[in-house]
Write a protein that holds these residues in place. Structure first.
Motif, PDB file in Angstrom:
ATOM      1  N   ASP A   1     -12.956  -5.440  -3.381  1.00  0.00           N
ATOM      2  CA  ASP A   1     -11.731  -4.725  -3.008  1.00  0.00           C
ATOM      3  C   ASP A   1     -10.552  -5.692  -3.080  1.00  0.00           C
ATOM      4  O   ASP A   1     -10.738  -6.904  -3.163  1.00  0.00           O
ATOM      5  CB  ASP A   1     -11.883  -4.148  -1.595  1.00  0.00           C
ATOM      6  N   ASP A   2      -9.347  -5.153  -3.022  1.00  0.00           N
ATOM      7  CA  ASP A   2      -8.189  -6.044  -3.006  1.00  0.00           C
ATOM      8  C   ASP A   2      -7.842  -6.456  -1.576  1.00  0.00           C
ATOM      9  O   ASP A   2      -7.449  -7.590  -1.328  1.00  0.00           O
ATOM     10  CB  ASP A   2      -6.972  -5.395  -3.707  1.00  0.00           C
ATOM     11  N   ILE A   3      -7.992  -5.525  -0.652  1.00  0.00           N
ATOM     12  CA  ILE A   3      -7.524  -5.748   0.724  1.00  0.00           C
ATOM     13  C   ILE A   3      -8.625  -5.384   1.721  1.00  0.00           C
ATOM     14  O   ILE A   3      -9.307  -4.374   1.539  1.00  0.00           O
ATOM     15  CB  ILE A   3      -6.335  -4.808   1.040  1.00  0.00           C
ATOM     16  N   ILE A   4      -8.739  -6.183   2.762  1.00  0.00           N
ATOM     17  CA  ILE A   4      -9.509  -5.726   3.924  1.00  0.00           C
ATOM     18  C   ILE A   4      -8.504  -5.548   5.045  1.00  0.00           C
ATOM     19  O   ILE A   4      -7.844  -6.510   5.463  1.00  0.00           O
ATOM     20  CB  ILE A   4     -10.599  -6.733   4.335  1.00  0.00           C
ATOM     21  N   GLY A   5      -8.312  -4.324   5.479  1.00  0.00           N
ATOM     22  CA  GLY A   5      -7.377  -4.033   6.565  1.00  0.00           C
ATOM     23  C   GLY A   5      -8.152  -3.899   7.853  1.00  0.00           C
ATOM     24  O   GLY A   5      -8.574  -4.900   8.457  1.00  0.00           O
ATOM     25  N   THR A   6      -8.398  -2.670   8.255  1.00  0.00           N
ATOM     26  CA  THR A   6      -9.157  -2.431   9.488  1.00  0.00           C
ATOM     27  C   THR A   6     -10.649  -2.639   9.288  1.00  0.00           C
ATOM     28  O   THR A   6     -11.413  -2.631  10.251  1.00  0.00           O
ATOM     29  CB  THR A   6      -8.966  -0.975   9.941  1.00  0.00           C
ATOM     30  N   GLY A   7     -11.061  -2.790   8.047  1.00  0.00           N
ATOM     31  CA  GLY A   7     -12.486  -2.949   7.754  1.00  0.00           C
ATOM     32  C   GLY A   7     -13.209  -1.608   7.652  1.00  0.00           C
ATOM     33  O   GLY A   7     -14.399  -1.572   7.329  1.00  0.00           O
ATOM     34  N   GLY A   8     -12.491  -0.516   7.888  1.00  0.00           N
ATOM     35  CA  GLY A   8     -13.113   0.812   7.878  1.00  0.00           C
ATOM     36  C   GLY A   8     -13.701   1.170   6.521  1.00  0.00           C
ATOM     37  O   GLY A   8     -14.819   1.699   6.436  1.00  0.00           O
ATOM     38  N   THR A   9     -12.972   0.844   5.457  1.00  0.00           N
ATOM     39  CA  THR A   9     -13.461   1.158   4.109  1.00  0.00           C
ATOM     40  C   THR A   9     -14.765   0.424   3.842  1.00  0.00           C
ATOM     41  O   THR A   9     -15.758   1.016   3.396  1.00  0.00           O
ATOM     42  CB  THR A   9     -12.408   0.738   3.056  1.00  0.00           C
TER      43      THR A   9
ATOM     44  N   HIS B   1      -1.660  -4.376  -4.980  1.00  0.00           N
ATOM     45  CA  HIS B   1      -2.462  -3.172  -4.747  1.00  0.00           C
ATOM     46  C   HIS B   1      -2.456  -2.288  -5.995  1.00  0.00           C
ATOM     47  O   HIS B   1      -3.466  -1.658  -6.321  1.00  0.00           O
ATOM     48  CB  HIS B   1      -1.895  -2.435  -3.532  1.00  0.00           C
TER      49      HIS B   1
ATOM     50  N   ARG C   1       0.825  -1.221   0.000  1.00  0.00           N
ATOM     51  CA  ARG C   1       0.000   0.000   0.000  1.00  0.00           C
ATOM     52  C   ARG C   1       0.850   1.259   0.000  1.00  0.00           C
ATOM     53  O   ARG C   1       0.372   2.333  -0.291  1.00  0.00           O
ATOM     54  CB  ARG C   1      -0.964  -0.015   1.197  1.00  0.00           C
TER      55      ARG C   1
ATOM     56  N   LYS D   1     -14.014   7.887  -2.360  1.00  0.00           N
ATOM     57  CA  LYS D   1     -13.407   7.614  -1.042  1.00  0.00           C
ATOM     58  C   LYS D   1     -12.280   8.593  -0.789  1.00  0.00           C
ATOM     59  O   LYS D   1     -11.506   8.913  -1.699  1.00  0.00           O
ATOM     60  CB  LYS D   1     -12.863   6.182  -1.012  1.00  0.00           C
TER      61      LYS D   1
ATOM     62  N   ARG E   1     -10.008   0.942  -8.013  1.00  0.00           N
ATOM     63  CA  ARG E   1     -10.540  -0.411  -8.316  1.00  0.00           C
ATOM     64  C   ARG E   1     -11.449  -0.428  -9.539  1.00  0.00           C
ATOM     65  O   ARG E   1     -12.022  -1.464  -9.848  1.00  0.00           O
ATOM     66  CB  ARG E   1     -11.395  -0.938  -7.141  1.00  0.00           C
TER      67      ARG E   1
ATOM     68  N   ASP F   1     -13.287   2.576  -4.374  1.00  0.00           N
ATOM     69  CA  ASP F   1     -12.500   3.777  -4.678  1.00  0.00           C
ATOM     70  C   ASP F   1     -12.095   3.751  -6.147  1.00  0.00           C
ATOM     71  O   ASP F   1     -12.220   2.723  -6.824  1.00  0.00           O
ATOM     72  CB  ASP F   1     -11.255   3.896  -3.763  1.00  0.00           C
TER      73      ASP F   1
ATOM     74  N   ARG G   1      -9.152   9.589   2.254  1.00  0.00           N
ATOM     75  CA  ARG G   1      -8.494   9.212   3.510  1.00  0.00           C
ATOM     76  C   ARG G   1      -7.988  10.481   4.162  1.00  0.00           C
ATOM     77  O   ARG G   1      -6.890  10.937   3.842  1.00  0.00           O
ATOM     78  CB  ARG G   1      -7.340   8.251   3.236  1.00  0.00           C
TER      79      ARG G   1
HETATM   80  C1  R5P Z   1      -7.281   0.888  -0.557  1.00  0.00           C
HETATM   81  O1  R5P Z   1      -6.955   1.523  -1.551  1.00  0.00           O
HETATM   82  C2  R5P Z   1      -7.492  -0.579  -0.575  1.00  0.00           C
HETATM   83  O2  R5P Z   1      -7.978  -0.996  -1.804  1.00  0.00           O
HETATM   84  C3  R5P Z   1      -8.424  -1.021   0.529  1.00  0.00           C
HETATM   85  O3  R5P Z   1      -9.691  -0.416   0.327  1.00  0.00           O
HETATM   86  C4  R5P Z   1      -7.914  -0.631   1.882  1.00  0.00           C
HETATM   87  O4  R5P Z   1      -6.586  -1.016   2.039  1.00  0.00           O
HETATM   88  C5  R5P Z   1      -8.773  -1.241   2.959  1.00  0.00           C
HETATM   89  O5  R5P Z   1      -8.269  -0.813   4.190  1.00  0.00           O
HETATM   90  P1  R5P Z   1      -9.193  -0.710   5.471  1.00  0.00           P
HETATM   91  O6  R5P Z   1      -9.934  -2.003   5.591  1.00  0.00           O
HETATM   92  O7  R5P Z   1      -8.215  -0.471   6.587  1.00  0.00           O
HETATM   93  O8  R5P Z   1     -10.111   0.454   5.281  1.00  0.00           O
END
Ligand code: R5P
Length: 346
Positions: free
Chosen positions: A248-256, A159, A125, A222, A202, A199, A224
């Motif tokens: 999405d590609d990633i779920i991090g904190t789930g906030g998005t 990413h 990222r 979106k 994607r 966002d 940040r």
């Molecule tokens: C951001 O550009 C990525 O595609 C994900 O949306 C992001 O990394 C998700 O992160 P989080 O779950 O912390 O919001």
């Protein structure tokens, strides 16, 4: 002693020598501690025993590796996502250092080719300077892997695809999207779907996902305002009365996802699901997602699922695609054929 797959069986002896023509083609696979489960799924699909990498952490936290058998002349595939493993007590930094040492040890043990298989590329990222005086961490990881001695990288749903350019060695950029599109086609058949990009980054992927499942797509705004904080504006596209699937590609904190799901419902969607390749579920992600209006989440096993996953989270395996990739790279076959020529769509 691990069983290595070789091409010697079919090869005739080279005239005048006792060396068979396919002598050096030996496939060996090992896994780091952040990807033990995925590594074992892959080796069992290949019909191989994994090479024991003799990994341990010293009392002071330093990592050690010593292969349990000769890997001289082998094509050694090292499976290790650059991620945390709660079960193994590893941070992403531990996993990275361990991977570097495994590559380095393989180089000095005279492996013929060293292929790092990092389905999840940690630090991806941070792939550009978004503010002055920041590092480009993803680039540094690429440089570290090359200095350690990789000949090739296999990875999945980066990413940003442009990150392949950080490497001078070959990168095989695989995608889990066929697994996720198939799941949506099977499980949400008959629903009036809308596929959602959370966002702008994607959009291309989501457009192709939508085409594949035969649904329209929509885009979200979106922002940040700070690291780890996601603010979703409005939805561009019609989601009224639809079953929305956020991709999405990633779920991090789930906030998005939590913010995106609420916005999609506010705009009139009936229900909302999410699919993503890499389920990191960092920090309080499980709580955030359980408290969100999401009806279900699907991820793959590029990253080991953290303990305590709620029932709404379903994990699919990426092992079939990775196994096929390894087999094809070893045999010098086309890798894009795995996706029937459609991998550029994602
Ligand atoms: C951001 O550009 C990525 O595609 C994900 O949306 C992001 O990394 C998700 O992160 P989080 O779950 O912390 O919001």
């Amino acid at each position: 002693m691990s069983k290595a797959l070789d091409t010697a069986t079919a090869a005739a002896a080279v005239p005048g020598t006792s060396i068979s023509a396919g002598y050096e083609k030996r496939l060996m696979v090992t896994a780091g501690r952040a990807s033990l489960e995925l590594g074992s799924k892959i080796t069992s699909r290949l019909g191989l025993e994994p090479v024991v990498a003799g990994l341990k952490t010293f009392a002071d936290g330093e990592v050690y590796c010593r292969y349990g058998e000769s890997i001289r002349g082998a094509d050694l595939f090292i499976i290790q996502s650059i991620c945390a493993s709660e079960r193994e007590g590893l941070t992403p930094n531990d996993a990275l250092m361990e991977l570097l040492l495994m590559v380095h040890a393989a180089k000095h043990a005279s492996a013929h080719r060293i292929i790092a298989v990092c389905p999840w590329y940690g630090y991806s990222r941070q792939d550009k300077k978004s503010a002055p005086r920041e590092p480009i961490s993803a680039r540094l990881v690429a440089e570290l892997l090359e200095v350690a001695g990789i000949d090739r990288l296999v990875t999945m749903d980066l990413h940003a695809g442009q990150m392949q350019g950080f490497f001078s060695k070959t990168v095989d950029h695989m995608t889990a999207m066929p697994i996720l599109t198939q799941y949506v086609q099977d499980r949400l058949a008959g629903e009036d779907l809308a596929i959602i990009a959370p966002d702008a980054g994607r959009v291309k992927l989501v457009r192709n996902f939508a085409r594949k499942v035969g649904a329209p797509y929509a885009l979200m705004e979106k922002e940040r305002p700070a690291q780890g904080v996601a603010e979703i504006g409005r939805v561009i596209g019609d989601v009224r009365g639809k079953t929305a699937v956020i991709v999405d590609d990633i779920i991090g904190t789930g906030g998005t996802l939590a913010a995106a799901a609420q916005t999609v419902l506010d705009e009139g969607a009936e229900q909302v699901y999410a699919v993503a390749t890499h389920g990191l579920f960092s920090g309080d992600a499980y709580r955030t997602l359980v408290e969100s209006p999401l009806a279900g989440i699907v991820v793959t096993d590029t990253v080991p699922l953290r303990d305590g996953a709620p029932d709404m989270v379903r994990q699919l395996t990426s092992a079939d695609i990775l196994t096929d990739s390894i087999r094809r790279i070893f045999l010098d076959d086309s890798v894009s054929e795995i996706f029937a020529g459609e991998n550029q769509l994602f």
